[in-house]
Enzyme design. Structure first.
Site, mmCIF file in Angstrom:
data_model
loop_
_atom_site.group_PDB
_atom_site.id
_atom_site.type_symbol
_atom_site.label_atom_id
_atom_site.label_comp_id
_atom_site.label_asym_id
_atom_site.label_seq_id
_atom_site.Cartn_x
_atom_site.Cartn_y
_atom_site.Cartn_z
ATOM 1 N N CYS A 91 -3.875 2.235 -13.377
ATOM 2 C CA CYS A 91 -4.458 3.366 -12.639
ATOM 3 C C CYS A 91 -4.078 4.725 -13.229
ATOM 4 O O CYS A 91 -4.793 5.705 -13.034
ATOM 5 C CB CYS A 91 -4.019 3.326 -11.177
ATOM 6 N N HIS A 343 -12.193 5.450 -7.024
ATOM 7 C CA HIS A 343 -11.065 5.362 -7.953
ATOM 8 C C HIS A 343 -11.482 4.555 -9.182
ATOM 9 O O HIS A 343 -11.106 3.408 -9.346
ATOM 10 C CB HIS A 343 -9.891 4.702 -7.219
ATOM 11 N N CYS A 373 -0.079 6.339 -7.845
ATOM 12 C CA CYS A 373 0.557 5.028 -7.950
ATOM 13 C C CYS A 373 -0.172 4.205 -9.006
ATOM 14 O O CYS A 373 -1.294 4.529 -9.407
ATOM 15 C CB CYS A 373 0.542 4.312 -6.604
#
Length: 387
Positions: A91, A343, A373
Site C-alpha cells: 500500500c 485505494h 498503513c
C-alpha cells in the site's frame, strides 16, 4: 545533503474498479498520462535532465508487469535516456517511490525525478496470484493476510464501535463530495479520457468513486464483510476498490531555484516502521512518530494530516494513539479519504501526499504529514513543509 522539493503533484480521477470509467483504459495509459502531464505543466523543465522515474505498483503482473514504470515512460514518449524503476511496498509503494527518489537527490545521484504510482484493480485484482508460503504460519497468524480481519482485530483492541466506524465512513463521503462541489480537487486532478456507462468516450474530470447518497442508516444496514458472526467492519467502512494513478515532479532545491520554479513543498523527514501483521493497520503510529522525531517536531506542530483510510476500524485507533481524536475534524483528511475515493494500492501514497500539499496551500498550513498503513504490518510517513 541537498534539500528535496516538490514543484508539482497531480493525479487522475479515481474510477470505480467494477465497470468504471477506466474499464477500457490500461494502467500504463493512466501512468503515461500523468508523466506527460507533469512535463506539459512545467515547460521550464528539460525532460533530458530527468534522471529517473520511480513508480509504485503492487500487482506487478499482466498489464502492470515487466517494469510498468519503464513501459509507461516509453508510452508517454519521454526521452529514452530517462531511467525508470517500479517500486513495491504494497500500500505504501508510491510513497516509497517518493522516499527512494528523494534520497537519490539528497546524496547527489539525481537532480530531477518523477515519482508516482498506479493500480488498476479492475484489471488486476489485489489477490491475483497471491500464494503465501505455508511456513509463515509459524510466525504470523493466518488471518494476517486478510486485511479486513486485521482491521477487525485492531478495532476490537481499541474499543472502536460499529457506530463510530459508520460515522467515520459517512464523514469521508460527505467531505469528498463537498470538496468536489467546491472545486478543492480541481488543482490536483488532471482530467483524462474514459468511457461512460453507455461506452461512449468522455473526458473524466471528477472522481467516480464518491457516493454522496451515503447515509448513516444505509451504512448501519450493511452486513459485516469479513467476520459475519461477530464483525463490525463492512464494505461501507472499508476503502473502495478503484483505478487510478498519481505523480509528482521533485528535484533539488538548488535546481528548482535555478529553473525559476515555484516550490510547493519541501521534504522535512521520512520514515517507515514495522508492526505485528495481525494489526497491520497500526503502522502509521510508529512511522509518524519516527518521522516527527527525525524532523525535530511534535504532533502538535503539524497543521494537517492525510491518513490513508484503509478501514475506519483501522484509522480511528491510529488517530486515537497519535493524540488527534479531538482535532480530527480540523486536521485530518479535510477532503475525505480512501473510504470515499478508493485505494488503488500502488497509487495511494503519492495520492494522499498530493491531496495534502493542495490542502496545505488552500488553508495556509505550514507543516503536514502524509501517512499510511501497509499490508503485512508496516507503516510509512512523510513530513512536508511549505516555504
Amino acid at each position: 545533503m541537498k534539500n528535496v522539493v516538490i514543484v508539482d503533484c497531480i493525479r487522475t480521477p479515481m474510477g470505480r474498479s467494477k465497470n468504471g470509467v477506466f474499464r477500457h483504459t490500461r494502467a500504463e495509459d493512466l501512468s503515461a498520462h500523468l508523466m506527460k502531464g507533469l512535463l506539459e505543466r512545467n515547460p521550464n523543465v528539460d525532460p533530458n535532465q530527468i534522471e529517473d522515474i520511480y513508480w509504485g505498483c503492487v500487482q506487478q503482473t499482466l498489464e502492470q508487469g515487466f517494469n510498468i514504470a519503464r513501459n509507461a515512460s516509453l508510452l508517454a514518449g519521454l526521452p529514452k535516456s530517462i531511467a525508470a524503476t517500479t517500486v513495491n511496498r504494497l500500500c505504501g509503494s508510491s510513497m516509497q517511490a517518493l522516499h527512494d527518489a528523494s534520497r537519490a537527490i539528497m546524496v547527489g545521484d539525481a537532480d530531477i525525478c518523477i515519482i508516482g504510482g498506479v493500480e488498476h484493480m479492475g484489471h488486476v485484482p489485489m489477490n491475483h496470484g497471491v500464494d503465501f508460503h505455508s511456513g509463515l504460519s509459524k510466525n504470523v497468524a493466518k488471518a494476517s493476510g486478510m486485511m479486513g480481519l486485521t482491521a477487525e482485530m485492531l478495532g476490537k483492541m481499541h474499543g472502536i464501535s460499529r457506530e463510530q466506524q459508520d460515522a467515520f465512513a459517512f464523514a469521508s463521503h460527505q467531505k469528498a463530495h463537498r470538496a468536489t462541489i467546491e472545486g478543492h480537487f480541481d488543482s490536483e486532478i488532471l482530467p483524462m479520457e474514459g468511457h461512460d456507462e453507455n461506452g461512449a468516450l468522455t473526458l473524466v474530470k471528477h472522481d467516480e468513486v464518491i457516493r454522496p447518497e451515503t447515509t448513516l442508516e444505509g451504512l448501519a444496514a450493511l452486513r459485516p464483510a469479513f467476520d459475519p458472526a461477530n464483525g463490525t467492519v463492512t464494505a461501507g467502512s472499508s476503502s473502495a476498490l478503484s483505478d487510478g494513478a498519481s505523480a509528482m515532479l521533485i528535484m533539488s532545491e538548488e535546481k528548482a531555484n535555478e529553473l525559476g520554479l515555484t516550490i510547493r513543498a519541501k521534504i522535512r523527514s521520512m520514515a517507515v516502521s514495522g508492526c505485528d501483521p495481525a494489526i497491520m493497520g497500526y503502522g502509521p503510529v510508529p512511522a509518524t512518530k519516527k518521522a516527527l522525531k527525525r524532523a525535530g517536531l511534535s504532533i502538535d506542530d503539524i497543521d494537517l494530516f492525510e491518513l490513508n483510510e484503509a478501514f475506519a476500524a483501522q484509522s480511528l485507533p491510529c488517530i486515537k494513539d497519535l493524540g488527534l481524536f479531538d482535532v480530527m475534524e480540523e486536521k485530518i483528511n479535510l477532503n475525505g479519504g480512501a473510504i470515499a475515493l478508493g485505494h488503488p494500492l500502488g497509487c495511494s501514497g503519492s495520492r494522499i501526499a498530493t491531496t495534502l500539499i493542495n490542502n496545505m496551500e488552500r488553508t495556509g498550513a505550514k507543516l503536514g504529514v502524509a501517512t499510511m498503513c501497509i499490508g503485512l504490518g508496516q507503516g510509512i510517513a512523510t513530513v512536508f513543509e511549505r516555504p
